[in-house]
Design a protein around this motif. Structure first.
Motif, mmCIF file in Angstrom:
data_model
loop_
_atom_site.group_PDB
_atom_site.id
_atom_site.type_symbol
_atom_site.label_atom_id
_atom_site.label_comp_id
_atom_site.label_asym_id
_atom_site.label_seq_id
_atom_site.Cartn_x
_atom_site.Cartn_y
_atom_site.Cartn_z
ATOM 1 N N GLY A 46 0.827 -1.197 0.000
ATOM 2 C CA GLY A 46 0.000 0.000 0.000
ATOM 3 C C GLY A 46 0.859 1.244 0.000
ATOM 4 O O GLY A 46 2.053 1.197 0.256
ATOM 5 N N CYS A 51 -4.105 5.613 -1.398
ATOM 6 C CA CYS A 51 -5.181 6.240 -0.621
ATOM 7 C C CYS A 51 -5.760 7.434 -1.365
ATOM 8 O O CYS A 51 -6.979 7.636 -1.400
ATOM 9 C CB CYS A 51 -4.659 6.678 0.745
ATOM 10 S SG CYS A 51 -4.178 5.321 1.837
ATOM 11 N N TYR A 74 -10.214 8.576 4.863
ATOM 12 C CA TYR A 74 -8.924 8.981 4.294
ATOM 13 C C TYR A 74 -7.839 8.994 5.365
ATOM 14 O O TYR A 74 -6.715 8.534 5.136
ATOM 15 C CB TYR A 74 -9.058 10.360 3.656
ATOM 16 C CG TYR A 74 -7.848 10.780 2.854
ATOM 17 C CD1 TYR A 74 -7.515 10.145 1.668
ATOM 18 C CD2 TYR A 74 -7.029 11.827 3.288
ATOM 19 C CE1 TYR A 74 -6.404 10.528 0.925
ATOM 20 C CE2 TYR A 74 -5.924 12.215 2.557
ATOM 21 C CZ TYR A 74 -5.623 11.562 1.376
ATOM 22 O OH TYR A 74 -4.521 11.940 0.651
ATOM 23 N N GLU A 76 -7.791 7.195 8.098
ATOM 24 C CA GLU A 76 -7.488 5.813 8.467
ATOM 25 C C GLU A 76 -6.629 5.136 7.404
ATOM 26 O O GLU A 76 -5.733 4.342 7.715
ATOM 27 C CB GLU A 76 -8.790 5.037 8.669
ATOM 28 C CG GLU A 76 -9.574 5.485 9.905
ATOM 29 C CD GLU A 76 -10.958 4.870 9.953
ATOM 30 O OE1 GLU A 76 -11.267 4.054 9.052
ATOM 31 O OE2 GLU A 76 -11.738 5.213 10.855
ATOM 32 N N CYS A 77 -6.888 5.446 6.134
ATOM 33 C CA CYS A 77 -6.102 4.863 5.047
ATOM 34 C C CYS A 77 -4.652 5.330 5.138
ATOM 35 O O CYS A 77 -3.720 4.535 4.996
ATOM 36 C CB CYS A 77 -6.713 5.249 3.700
ATOM 37 S SG CYS A 77 -5.919 4.482 2.257
ATOM 38 N N ARG A 80 -2.841 3.648 7.908
ATOM 39 C CA ARG A 80 -2.532 2.241 7.654
ATOM 40 C C ARG A 80 -1.478 2.061 6.569
ATOM 41 O O ARG A 80 -0.573 1.224 6.708
ATOM 42 C CB ARG A 80 -3.807 1.504 7.255
ATOM 43 C CG ARG A 80 -3.591 0.030 6.971
ATOM 44 C CD ARG A 80 -4.906 -0.685 6.762
ATOM 45 N NE ARG A 80 -4.698 -2.115 6.562
ATOM 46 C CZ ARG A 80 -5.682 -3.001 6.406
ATOM 47 N NH1 ARG A 80 -6.946 -2.584 6.461
ATOM 48 N NH2 ARG A 80 -5.413 -4.275 6.213
ATOM 49 N N TYR A 81 -1.589 2.854 5.487
ATOM 50 C CA TYR A 81 -0.727 2.635 4.335
ATOM 51 C C TYR A 81 0.303 3.735 4.115
ATOM 52 O O TYR A 81 1.186 3.591 3.268
ATOM 53 C CB TYR A 81 -1.564 2.513 3.059
ATOM 54 C CG TYR A 81 -2.501 1.332 3.055
ATOM 55 C CD1 TYR A 81 -2.009 0.044 2.969
ATOM 56 C CD2 TYR A 81 -3.882 1.512 3.131
ATOM 57 C CE1 TYR A 81 -2.861 -1.044 2.953
ATOM 58 C CE2 TYR A 81 -4.748 0.434 3.127
ATOM 59 C CZ TYR A 81 -4.235 -0.845 3.033
ATOM 60 O OH TYR A 81 -5.086 -1.914 3.027
ATOM 61 N N TYR A 553 -8.033 -0.818 -1.489
ATOM 62 C CA TYR A 553 -7.828 -0.180 -0.194
ATOM 63 C C TYR A 553 -9.064 -0.217 0.714
ATOM 64 O O TYR A 553 -9.100 0.480 1.714
ATOM 65 C CB TYR A 553 -7.350 1.261 -0.390
ATOM 66 C CG TYR A 553 -5.927 1.329 -0.856
ATOM 67 C CD1 TYR A 553 -4.894 1.594 0.016
ATOM 68 C CD2 TYR A 553 -5.609 1.077 -2.189
ATOM 69 C CE1 TYR A 553 -3.577 1.635 -0.408
ATOM 70 C CE2 TYR A 553 -4.305 1.106 -2.627
ATOM 71 C CZ TYR A 553 -3.289 1.389 -1.736
ATOM 72 O OH TYR A 553 -1.984 1.409 -2.164
ATOM 73 N N GLY A 554 -10.057 -1.023 0.367
ATOM 74 C CA GLY A 554 -11.198 -1.175 1.262
ATOM 75 C C GLY A 554 -12.464 -1.685 0.612
ATOM 76 O O GLY A 554 -13.264 -2.369 1.250
ATOM 77 N N TYR A 601 -16.826 4.630 4.057
ATOM 78 C CA TYR A 601 -15.743 4.460 3.099
ATOM 79 C C TYR A 601 -15.941 5.432 1.937
ATOM 80 O O TYR A 601 -16.974 6.084 1.797
ATOM 81 C CB TYR A 601 -15.706 3.006 2.616
ATOM 82 C CG TYR A 601 -14.518 2.671 1.743
ATOM 83 C CD1 TYR A 601 -13.227 2.904 2.176
ATOM 84 C CD2 TYR A 601 -14.707 2.118 0.469
ATOM 85 C CE1 TYR A 601 -12.135 2.591 1.375
ATOM 86 C CE2 TYR A 601 -13.621 1.796 -0.335
ATOM 87 C CZ TYR A 601 -12.342 2.049 0.126
ATOM 88 O OH TYR A 601 -11.264 1.749 -0.669
#
Length: 675
Positions: A46, A51, A74, A76-77, A80-81, A553-554, A601
């Motif tokens: 990722g 994102c 956004y 959270e993405c 995480r990445y 991504y989700g 999301y």
């Protein structure tokens, strides 16, 4: 007219160079440490670019709007990445200060190195009868120096010249071996050379010159070389993927690599432009200071015949012809000393010192947007408050000081000597041309193209420079006629007024003008507060990458989750009468939570697929509500309605998935990873 009657503006030009070097070091350090360049921190699992694509943005457009940038999805993405910056946050802010400290050390060591034993010897060691020392003391008194500077001799230098280094408070004058011979054979030439070097001390040129030298060398070693090395390594890294020497990364990362090729070229071109800009500006200032030192030396009694003799010597005034003339003109811009014939002409008529030359105006114009753009990029990661606003004020003050003083000198000199009065438009156009070129160099109007999306906006800096030149010149002409004996205070007043005017211009341009130039009117309007950010319509390739990233991504996880929830309902669908109330209520709650998470999301980047996705959420929400009511009322009809709505939601999601896969496949992108 005495050139000392008005400020020369060269000190401010030195300060502008120092600011440009320090600001460039801050941004380059941030990029070198990896805190500002995403390609160095991408991975196979990722990336930040993924994102941004999933949120409907386009990472290839610097500063482009990300529609979902303010959402929790956004954030959270990114958490995480996003890249994990292992360098402390303060390093990119402290490093420029450390560079200044190193420059201060170099400021002390450079004179010590030049005056070291083995290279030079004290004047006393070669002046047995003390005649040269007596002449030096006499000339220092004539120059008004508080005390004679330290004098050393370079016996290996056969030229009849000299050089001064160190600082204004502790200058060191190094006499070449040939000059000692000239002291006896040509006393007037010896006096002219010494008085010229003493003029540099008296005019305060020594410290400014060596501060710039020391800072530039510290910048080269601590910032520029590591930065160029990093950019070259990134270019090689991307070339290995492009040539398929290394296995490809995820499509969103590979797309980022493809789109950042031009960015790397611009990031490598930026230091080249910076080196040329600093050298041209520094050389121009030094040439001006040489002429000022010549005039000062002549006032102290130096014979003008010294300059005339050099100008008449072979090569003293030689100007090539034909195609070499253009090259000679450019080479002259790189020289730190003007030709002898030009120096002789300046002594005969110093009016040239009051003229507004194109090169300083153009270079000043280039420096302004380069400084502002770099602070704009740096402020995104810096914790310094009001940094960008401060840069507008500092840049405006320096531009108003450098360009404004030059315009004032030209206008006041013309008024007081009865010469033709300039309008200021031509000089302002050179300033505006520099600001326009600076915008192209600064890459804040776009990184994947050499021109911004709305190139007509580049006429605004051009026109702003012309307007500033005309306005400043007209004010200078008017105030000089009104108060001809108070030129210096009027120059300061005009510079302050010009700075206020330029602060307003820079603020508008950085906040709105750059966005207008990058995206056009619709997006610039979106940059204003309380307005929806509407990104430019992406290309089909970018849209496909956005859809792909949305899935990876989700989106794909949500789809798999919904399929699993529906499978758990199959026993109930086959036999609606065998209802376990507690289990069925829990299953209905899963649909409600799914709809809630799907709404949190990102929307699907493709509008048609988003329509199917919205229907999926609507049917899931309504089905969960009807399921609860059916269990509360023990209504088989409501339960059947809820089950039908769950089926409709599954069908809508299937249509969305087919649409997304079709877009991804048409673009030639690998299918998203299934989790």
């Amino acid at each position: 007219m005495d050139e000392r009657s008005m400020p020369s503006g060269t000190t401010l030009r030195f300060i502008l160079l120092v600011v440009l070097i320090v600001v460039s070091s801050a941004l380059m350090t941030m990029l070198t440490l990896g805190s500002g360049f995403g390609a160095a921190s991408t991975s196979r699992t990722g990336s930040t670019n993924g994102c941004e694509l999933a949120a409907g943005g386009d990472p290839s457009r610097i500063g482009g709007a990300v529609p979902q940038a303010d959402t929790s999805a956004y954030r959270e993405c990114l958490a995480r990445y996003g890249p994990k910056d292992t360098s402390p946050w303060w390093v990119s802010e402290v490093w420029p200060l450390l560079m200044v400290v190193v420059a201060a050390v170099l400021m002390w060591t450079i004179p010590a190195w030049k005056a070291r034993r083995g290279r030079v010897v004290p004047l006393e060691a070669v002046d047995g009868d003390g005649a040269v020392r007596g002449a030096v003391a006499e000339l220092a008194t004539a120059a008004g120096l508080r005390q004679a500077p330290r004098v050393v001799v370079d016996p290996t230098a056969v030229s009849a010249g000299a050089v001064v280094f160190g600082s204004n408070r502790r200058p060191v004058v190094c006499l070449h071996g040939g000059l000692l011979v000239r002291a006896r054979t040509d006393p007037e030439g010896f006096r002219a050379v010494l008085l010229h070097e003493f003029a540099h001390i008296r005019n305060g040129d020594v410290t400014l010159t060596y501060v710039t030298v020391a800072l530039w060398r510290a910048f080269l070693g601590m910032v520029l070389l590591p930065y160029v090395a990093l950019m070259l390594s990134l270019a090689v890294w991307m070339a290995l993927f492009a040539l398929e020497v290394r296995a490809p990364l995820a499509p969103e990362t590979m797309a980022s690599i493809d789109s950042t090729g031009l960015l790397i070229a611009r990031l490598l071109g930026h230091p080249a432009v910076l080196v040329l800009l600093v050298h041209l500006a520094r050389a121009d200032v030094l040439r001006t200071r040489e002429v000022h030192a010549d005039l000062t030396a002549v006032r102290w009694g130096a014979a003008p015949d010294h300059w005339a003799a050099h100008a008449a010597s072979p090569g003293g005034a030689a100007v090539p012809r034909g195609v070499w003339r253009l090259w000679a003109s450019f080479a002259e811009l790189l020289r730190t000393h003007p030709r002898w014939d030009l120096r002789r002409e300046a002594l005969a008529d110093p009016a040239e010192l009051f003229g507004v030359r194109a090169l300083p105006m153009f270079l000043t114009g280039v420096a302004a947007p380069v400084i502002n753009a770099q602070v704009w990029l740096y402020s995104g990661r810096s914790s310094i408050p009001l940094l960008e606003e401060a840069s507008w004020a500092v840049t405006a003050a320096l531009v108003a000081g450098v360009a404004g003083v030059a315009l004032w000198r030209a206008a006041a000199h013309a008024v007081l000597t009865g010469r033709r009065e300039p309008s200021g438009v031509r000089a302002g156009l050179w300033l505006g041309a520099g600001m326009t070129a600076g915008e192209l160099v600064a890459y804040q109007s776009g990184i994947n193209t050499w021109l911004p999306g709305n190139p007509v906006m580049l006429l605004f800096p051009f026109a702003a420079g012309a307007a500033f030149g005309w306005w400043t010149t007209q004010c200078a002409r008017l105030l000089t006629r009104t108060w001809p004996r108070r030129i210096r205070p009027m120059v300061v007043l005009g510079a302050v007024a010009g700075a206020v005017l330029l602060v307003s211009w820079f603020a508008w341009w950085q906040v709105f003008g750059v966005t207008y130039a990058r995206e056009g009117h619709s997006t610039a309007r979106a940059a204003a507060p309380a307005q929806d950010q509407t990104p430019a319509t992406p290309s089909p390739k970018t849209r496909a990458l956005q859809v792909y990233a949305w899935e990876v991504y989700g989106g794909n996880r949500l789809e798999q989750r919904f399929i699993t929830i529906n499978r758990e309902l199959e026993p109930l669908i086959q036999n609606p009468h065998a209802t376990d109330e507690s289990r069925t209520r829990a299953q209905c709650a899963q649909f409600r939570r799914f709809a809630h998470d799907a709404a949190r999301y990102f929307p699907v980047p493709d509008p048609r697929a988003q329509t199917f996705w919205r229907r999926t959420q609507t049917y899931a929400t309504r089905g969960a509500a009807n399921c609860d009511r059916a269990l509360d009322r023990a209504s088989g009809r409501l339960l059947a309605t809820a089950l039908n709505e769950f089926t409709d939601a599954l069908e809508s999601m299937g249509a969305m998935s087919v649409r997304n896969q079709s877009i991804i496949k048409r673009a030639g992108i690998l299918g998203p990873r299934r989790s």
